[in-house]
Scaffold this active site. Structure first.
Site, PDB file in Angstrom:
ATOM      1  N   ASP A  62      83.208 -54.331  28.242  1.00  0.00           N
ATOM      2  CA  ASP A  62      84.072 -55.477  28.540  1.00  0.00           C
ATOM      3  C   ASP A  62      83.974 -56.461  27.382  1.00  0.00           C
ATOM      4  OD1 ASP A  62      84.562 -54.249  30.911  1.00  0.00           O
ATOM      5  OD2 ASP A  62      83.723 -55.811  32.187  1.00  0.00           O
ATOM      6  N   HIS A 113      91.673 -56.322  30.681  1.00  0.00           N
ATOM      7  CA  HIS A 113      90.622 -57.053  31.413  1.00  0.00           C
ATOM      8  C   HIS A 113      91.115 -58.445  31.816  1.00  0.00           C
ATOM      9  CE1 HIS A 113      86.669 -57.644  32.934  1.00  0.00           C
ATOM     10  NE2 HIS A 113      86.170 -58.337  31.925  1.00  0.00           N
ATOM     11  N   HIS A 117      90.639 -64.284  32.192  1.00  0.00           N
ATOM     12  CA  HIS A 117      89.348 -63.970  32.833  1.00  0.00           C
ATOM     13  C   HIS A 117      89.115 -64.786  34.112  1.00  0.00           C
ATOM     14  CE1 HIS A 117      85.012 -62.816  32.989  1.00  0.00           C
ATOM     15  NE2 HIS A 117      85.438 -61.775  32.294  1.00  0.00           N
ATOM     16  N   HIS A 207      78.686 -54.608  27.842  1.00  0.00           N
ATOM     17  CA  HIS A 207      79.466 -55.719  27.292  1.00  0.00           C
ATOM     18  C   HIS A 207      79.359 -55.681  25.767  1.00  0.00           C
ATOM     19  CE1 HIS A 207      78.768 -56.974  31.459  1.00  0.00           C
ATOM     20  NE2 HIS A 207      79.889 -57.653  31.334  1.00  0.00           N
TER      21      HIS A 207
END
Length: 258
Positions: A62, A113, A117, A207
């Site tokens: 991510d 994604h 966010h 990540h």
């Protein structure tokens, strides 16, 4: 006092009838529960992992904040001939367009994604669609390929999120192995956690800007490869049709009558 006499044959027939009836009711209840667990709209789930006999797993990154380790990640993946999946936030795409192109050119999945966010479950249907399509448009404009996978930020989803994302031709992807690299516990805890919990069809969460990623990533890859796992992008491990998701989030093949 009146005495009722029941023949043995009648009694035996009655007992057999009761047993058959009980078994039928139990089977019907179990089948009903199975159907509800699969079809009940109150329990929509993303894809956490995949039911497969092949010894394949997928690793994903991510990317929301920072870029300092991304080049190093790509070098490590090249070294071990591994293709992975990168889930990118819209503002990350805006800030690092050349890196988006580089990830794609290296042969990795470039996926969605969200744009800002957010907690997706708190948004309206229109806002969910906007978060999804804005970033997919940005990525498509940069690399010429539109994302088909979406990972909700914070792993936060609802029925509305899943239904809206699927209506916009994206699969909702979670993970069944969380590296917890964001906790910055060091290298060995990440290696141990991932390699002990992975199984066939697992999706692993990393990540791109985790503190120790350049240290633990090669160790994880080496151990998984020694265990006989092939590491592939998520797009190559999930099923695209004729599937259902069970109560654990595992994607399973649906038996289709011939």
């Amino acid at each position: 006092m009146r005495i009722i006499v029941i023949r043995k044959s009648v009694l035996l027939g009655l007992l057999i009838f009761i047993m058959v009836l009980g078994t039928t009711l139990m089977y019907s209840q179990n089948m009903g529960n199975h159907i509800l667990s699969v079809m009940n709209k109150d329990k929509l789930l993303p894809i956490y992992c995949v039911d497969t006999e092949e010894k394949k797993v997928a690793i994903s990154f991510d990317a929301a904040w920072g870029d300092q380790f991304t080049d190093g990640i790509l070098e490590i993946l090249d070294r071990y001939n591994v293709k992975a999946t990168f889930f990118l936030v819209g503002f990350w795409v805006d800030k690092y367009p050349d890196m988006v192109k580089k990830i794609h050119e290296k042969g990795h999945d470039v996926e969605n994604h969200s744009t800002t966010h957010p907690h997706m479950s708190k948004l309206s249907t229109e806002q969910i669609a906007h978060e999804l399509n804005t970033t997919s448009d940005k990525i498509e404009n940069l690399i010429g390929v539109r994302p088909t996978l979406f990972r909700p930020p914070f792993g936060d989803y609802s029925n509305k999120v899943i239904e809206t994302v699927m209506a916009n031709k994206h699969y909702v992807i979670q993970w069944d192995v969380d590296s917890l690299d964001w906790k910055e516990l060091g290298t060995q805890p990440v290696v141990d956690r991932v390699t002990r919990n992975v199984k066939k069809g697992s999706i692993v969460l990393f990540h791109n800007n985790a503190k120790y990623i350049l240290e633990y990533l090669p160790l994880v890859i080496e151990r998984l490869q020694k265990q006989g796992y092939e590491i592939v992008p998520i797009s190559q491990i999930i099923m695209k049709e004729n599937y259902y998701i069970d109560h654990t989030g595992m994607q399973r093949k649906m038996n289709v009558p011939q």
